[in-house]
Write a protein that holds these residues in place. Structure first.
Motif, PDB file in Angstrom:
ATOM      1  N   GLU A  50       0.951  -0.725  -0.020  1.00 33.23           N
ATOM      2  CA  GLU A  50      -0.006  -0.368   0.017  1.00 33.23           C
ATOM      3  C   GLU A  50       0.822   1.325  -0.317  1.00 33.23           C
ATOM      4  O   GLU A  50       0.869   2.161  -1.199  1.00 33.23           O
ATOM      5  CB  GLU A  50      -1.022  -0.024   1.439  1.00 33.23           C
ATOM      6  N   LEU A  51       2.151   1.224   0.767  1.00 34.98           N
ATOM      7  CA  LEU A  51       2.598   2.357   0.846  1.00 34.98           C
ATOM      8  C   LEU A  51       3.657   2.207  -0.495  1.00 34.98           C
ATOM      9  O   LEU A  51       3.669   3.900  -0.555  1.00 34.98           O
ATOM     10  CB  LEU A  51       3.406   2.058   1.905  1.00 34.98           C
ATOM     11  N   HIS A  53       2.661   1.633  -3.216  1.00 38.96           N
ATOM     12  CA  HIS A  53       1.962   2.031  -4.587  1.00 38.96           C
ATOM     13  C   HIS A  53       1.501   3.500  -4.210  1.00 38.96           C
ATOM     14  O   HIS A  53       1.753   5.004  -5.312  1.00 38.96           O
ATOM     15  CB  HIS A  53       0.290   1.114  -4.126  1.00 38.96           C
ATOM     16  N   GLU A  54       1.421   3.638  -3.396  1.00 41.43           N
ATOM     17  CA  GLU A  54       1.384   5.804  -2.960  1.00 41.43           C
ATOM     18  C   GLU A  54       2.712   6.201  -2.972  1.00 41.43           C
ATOM     19  O   GLU A  54       3.234   7.136  -3.812  1.00 41.43           O
ATOM     20  CB  GLU A  54       0.966   6.199  -1.089  1.00 41.43           C
ATOM     21  N   ASP A  57       3.052   7.040  -7.170  1.00 36.36           N
ATOM     22  CA  ASP A  57       2.303   7.902  -7.671  1.00 36.36           C
ATOM     23  C   ASP A  57       2.747   9.369  -7.029  1.00 36.36           C
ATOM     24  O   ASP A  57       2.985   9.557  -8.188  1.00 36.36           O
ATOM     25  CB  ASP A  57       0.854   7.890  -7.122  1.00 36.36           C
ATOM     26  N   GLN A  58       3.280   8.992  -6.141  1.00 28.38           N
ATOM     27  CA  GLN A  58       4.322  10.854  -5.429  1.00 28.38           C
ATOM     28  C   GLN A  58       5.317  10.646  -6.153  1.00 28.38           C
ATOM     29  O   GLN A  58       5.585  11.964  -6.375  1.00 28.38           O
ATOM     30  CB  GLN A  58       4.333  10.379  -4.379  1.00 28.38           C
TER      31      GLN A  58
END
Length: 75
Positions: A50-51, A53-54, A57-58
């Motif tokens: 999850e982190l 993927h975040e 994106d960043q």
């Protein structure tokens, strides 16, 4: 960490991209990008998808932004 388009690899290329003159904002941006890559490596080591993927994106947004600024500065 490698996924389609690999925004992390793109950030690494941008961090080490040679420039003829270094704009004031570039040093701070490089530091921020290196920190994001560090966090991504830790997330990958911890299997925190999850982190990861975040952060991916960043990294994508950060890469787009810096490429735009470099182009605008003629670098």
């Amino acid at each position: 960490m490698e996924r389609d388009g690999d925004p992390f690899e793109r950030l690494e290329r941008l961090i080490f991209r040679p420039v003829s003159t270094r704009p004031d904002w570039l040093k701070a941006w490089r530091h921020e990008a290196q920190h994001l890559l560090f966090l991504a490596r830790r997330a990958a080591d911890d299997d925190d998808d999850e982190l990861l993927h975040e952060l991916e994106d960043q990294a994508r947004v950060m890469g787009d932004m810096v490429e735009g600024r470099l182009a605008a500065d003629g670098l």
